[in-house]
Design an enzyme around this catalytic site. Structure first.
Site, PDB file in Angstrom:
ATOM      1  N   SER A 189       0.787  -1.331   0.055  1.00  0.00           N
ATOM      2  CA  SER A 189       0.122   0.369  -0.016  1.00  0.00           C
ATOM      3  C   SER A 189       0.739   0.949   0.404  1.00  0.00           C
ATOM      4  CB  SER A 189      -0.943  -0.050   0.891  1.00  0.00           C
ATOM      5  OG  SER A 189      -1.395   1.516   1.431  1.00  0.00           O
ATOM      6  N   TYR A 202      -0.898  -0.404  11.072  1.00  0.00           N
ATOM      7  CA  TYR A 202      -1.635  -1.494   9.271  1.00  0.00           C
ATOM      8  C   TYR A 202      -0.340  -1.084   8.895  1.00  0.00           C
ATOM      9  CZ  TYR A 202      -3.482  -1.179   4.666  1.00  0.00           C
ATOM     10  OH  TYR A 202      -4.601  -1.640   3.605  1.00  0.00           O
TER      11      TYR A 202
HETATM   12  P1  NAD Z   1     -11.890  -5.649   0.151  1.00  0.00           P
HETATM   13  O1  NAD Z   1     -12.221  -5.199   1.444  1.00  0.00           O
HETATM   14  O2  NAD Z   1     -12.619  -6.250  -0.962  1.00  0.00           O
HETATM   15  O3  NAD Z   1     -10.596  -6.641  -0.077  1.00  0.00           O
HETATM   16  C1  NAD Z   1     -10.261  -6.959   0.981  1.00  0.00           C
HETATM   17  C2  NAD Z   1     -10.195  -9.231   1.424  1.00  0.00           C
HETATM   18  O4  NAD Z   1      -9.313  -9.478   2.974  1.00  0.00           O
HETATM   19  C3  NAD Z   1     -11.894  -9.091   2.420  1.00  0.00           C
HETATM   20  O5  NAD Z   1     -12.637  -9.685   0.251  1.00  0.00           O
HETATM   21  C4  NAD Z   1     -11.481 -10.014   2.709  1.00  0.00           C
HETATM   22  O6  NAD Z   1     -11.880 -11.739   1.908  1.00  0.00           O
HETATM   23  C5  NAD Z   1      -9.615 -10.634   2.641  1.00  0.00           C
HETATM   24  N1  NAD Z   1      -9.714 -10.991   4.523  1.00  0.00           N
HETATM   25  C6  NAD Z   1      -9.446  -9.893   5.365  1.00  0.00           C
HETATM   26  N2  NAD Z   1      -9.001 -10.674   5.791  1.00  0.00           N
HETATM   27  C7  NAD Z   1      -9.436 -11.796   6.399  1.00  0.00           C
HETATM   28  C8  NAD Z   1      -9.246 -12.884   6.805  1.00  0.00           C
HETATM   29  N3  NAD Z   1      -8.612 -12.798   8.129  1.00  0.00           N
HETATM   30  N4  NAD Z   1      -8.684 -14.128   5.934  1.00  0.00           N
HETATM   31  C9  NAD Z   1      -9.089 -14.511   4.667  1.00  0.00           C
HETATM   32  N5  NAD Z   1      -9.037 -13.050   4.004  1.00  0.00           N
HETATM   33  C10 NAD Z   1      -9.180 -11.847   4.594  1.00  0.00           C
HETATM   34  O7  NAD Z   1     -10.666  -4.589   0.201  1.00  0.00           O
HETATM   35  P2  NAD Z   1      -9.501  -4.140  -0.640  1.00  0.00           P
HETATM   36  O8  NAD Z   1      -9.073  -2.858  -1.181  1.00  0.00           O
HETATM   37  O9  NAD Z   1      -9.560  -5.115  -2.879  1.00  0.00           O
HETATM   38  O10 NAD Z   1      -8.275  -5.272  -0.072  1.00  0.00           O
HETATM   39  C11 NAD Z   1      -7.070  -5.775  -1.137  1.00  0.00           C
HETATM   40  C12 NAD Z   1      -6.551  -5.723  -0.585  1.00  0.00           C
HETATM   41  O11 NAD Z   1      -5.285  -4.239  -1.198  1.00  0.00           O
HETATM   42  C13 NAD Z   1      -6.062  -5.428   1.025  1.00  0.00           C
HETATM   43  O12 NAD Z   1      -4.564  -6.309   1.360  1.00  0.00           O
HETATM   44  C14 NAD Z   1      -5.719  -4.228   1.374  1.00  0.00           C
HETATM   45  O13 NAD Z   1      -4.773  -3.621   2.840  1.00  0.00           O
HETATM   46  C15 NAD Z   1      -5.206  -3.141   0.031  1.00  0.00           C
HETATM   47  N6  NAD Z   1      -5.155  -1.898  -0.187  1.00  0.00           N
HETATM   48  C16 NAD Z   1      -6.156  -1.132  -0.586  1.00  0.00           C
HETATM   49  C17 NAD Z   1      -6.436  -0.216  -0.599  1.00  0.00           C
HETATM   50  C18 NAD Z   1      -7.412   0.493  -0.959  1.00  0.00           C
HETATM   51  O14 NAD Z   1      -7.655   2.315  -0.686  1.00  0.00           O
HETATM   52  N7  NAD Z   1      -8.888  -0.148  -0.668  1.00  0.00           N
HETATM   53  C19 NAD Z   1      -5.033   0.883  -0.657  1.00  0.00           C
HETATM   54  C20 NAD Z   1      -4.098   0.101  -0.757  1.00  0.00           C
HETATM   55  C21 NAD Z   1      -4.159  -1.246  -0.586  1.00  0.00           C
END
Ligand code: NAD
Ligand code: MG
Length: 296
Positions: A189, A202
């Site tokens: 991230s 985080y």
């Molecule tokens: P999202 O909520 O759609 O995806 C996160 C997923 O993580 C969930 O759908 C869930 O299935 C999984 N998850 C969470 N806890 C879990 C557990 N204990 N066991 C199994 N699965 C678990 O949101 P997203 O934004 O698509 O997130 C995906 C990744 O992207 C994450 O690692 C997040 O940190 C990263 N990210 C997101 C952003 C943003 O702004 N959305 C920015 C930077 C990084």
């Protein structure tokens, strides 16, 4: 629906703040996002870049992982999706798009905080897909705090297990199945490089993921396995309304140079690139996709 491939002003291409206030319980669902996110459902076009490959995608139900699943399927890869039990509606919907692409899709729900589940997940994916070529680790949590008073050891332990330990567990289990030419992709991230005060816990995990990516790339180089990462800026996914307060949602993405959040489909090609042989001389790298905001 915005045409992904139409050259246009990138700052105004997708929805901009202010957004409607919206909160969801963890882990959130794509069906409550307003406006709905674009995961490439109508737009992503594949060109056989992952034909016949087999991929395991954690967090594959929603947000970034769903966009990756749709793109990989349209590029010709069979995919296994991991997510939490309570996310089955999102996962079933994503599976529908995978199957429509004419490839195999399998659903393997379970908690990444559980060590034994991680190795079992890899074994089930290998068994059901008939092998494994690409491991994409997208699943993660993002607890927020107002200050150091909020630091909670139990929350942090669980966060580390989900965001960091699972990378070790999954890769250890996957290594015996991965052949030269395989690709491992992590999800860091912008927070791993430029942390916000409310995301200290985080941010540490996301910095760790980028570091892990550099170390693991060297461990696995001689085996011909590449390890790379993606560092997204703000993306319009269920993680946000289920993790940050409404005042942040209303202005979400404003801090990016583009002044808007990214849509998950705007990450699809980055993951496809790292998974495919197009990036054969790239390993240990984390590609920032941040809407123009510098990561250092
Ligand atoms: P999202 O909520 O759609 O995806 C996160 C997923 O993580 C969930 O759908 C869930 O299935 C999984 N998850 C969470 N806890 C879990 C557990 N204990 N066991 C199994 N699965 C678990 O949101 P997203 O934004 O698509 O997130 C995906 C990744 O992207 C994450 O690692 C997040 O940190 C990263 N990210 C997101 C952003 C943003 O702004 N959305 C920015 C930077 C990084
Ligand atoms: Mg989800």
């Amino acid at each position: 629906m915005t045409d992904l491939y139409e050259p246009t002003n990138v700052a105004t291409k997708y929805p901009q703040p202010p957004f409607k206030p919206q909160q969801q319980p963890v882990p959130g669902t794509i069906f409550e996002m307003d406006p709905p996110a674009d995961h490439g459902e109508e737009s992503y076009k594949g060109s056989g870049r992952l034909a016949g490959r087999k991929a395991l995608i954690t967090g594959g139900d929603s947000g970034i992982g769903r966009a990756v699943a749709i793109a990989f399927a349209r590029e010709g890869a069979d995919v296994a999706l991991n997510y939490l039990d309570e996310e089955s509606a999102d996962a079933e919907d994503t599976l529908g798009f995978v199957q429509k692409a004419g490839v195999q899709g399998v659903l393997i729900p379970g908690d990444l905080a559980d060590e034994a589940f991680n190795s079992g997940l890899v074994e089930k994916a290998v068994e059901q897909l008939g092998g494994l070529d690409i491991l994409v680790m997208v699943g993660g949590r993002m607890p927020t705090v107002s200050g150091i008073e909020d630091f909670d050891t139990e929350v942090f332990d669980n966060l580390l297990r989900v965001n960091v330990h699972s990378l070790f567990w999954l890769t250890k289990a996957a290594k015996k199945h991965l052949k030269p030419g395989a690709s491992i992709i992590t999800t860091s991230s912008i927070q791993g490089f430029v942390p916000s005060p409310q995301l200290a816990e985080y941010a540490v995990t996301k910095a760790g993921i980028a570091n892990w990516t550099r170390a693991m790339a060297q461990q696995l180089a001689e085996e011909g396995i590449r390890v790379n990462g993606v560092a997204p800026g703000p993306f319009w996914t269920p993680l946000q309304p289920s993790s940050v307060p409404n005042e942040k949602i209303e202005s979400f993405g404003e801090e990016a140079a583009y002044g808007r959040p990214g849509q998950p489909v705007e990450l699809s090609s980055t993951y496809v690139y790292l998974a495919s042989q197009d990036s054969s001389y790239t390993s240990g790298e984390t590609i920032a996709v941040t809407g123009g905001t510098p990561t250092h």
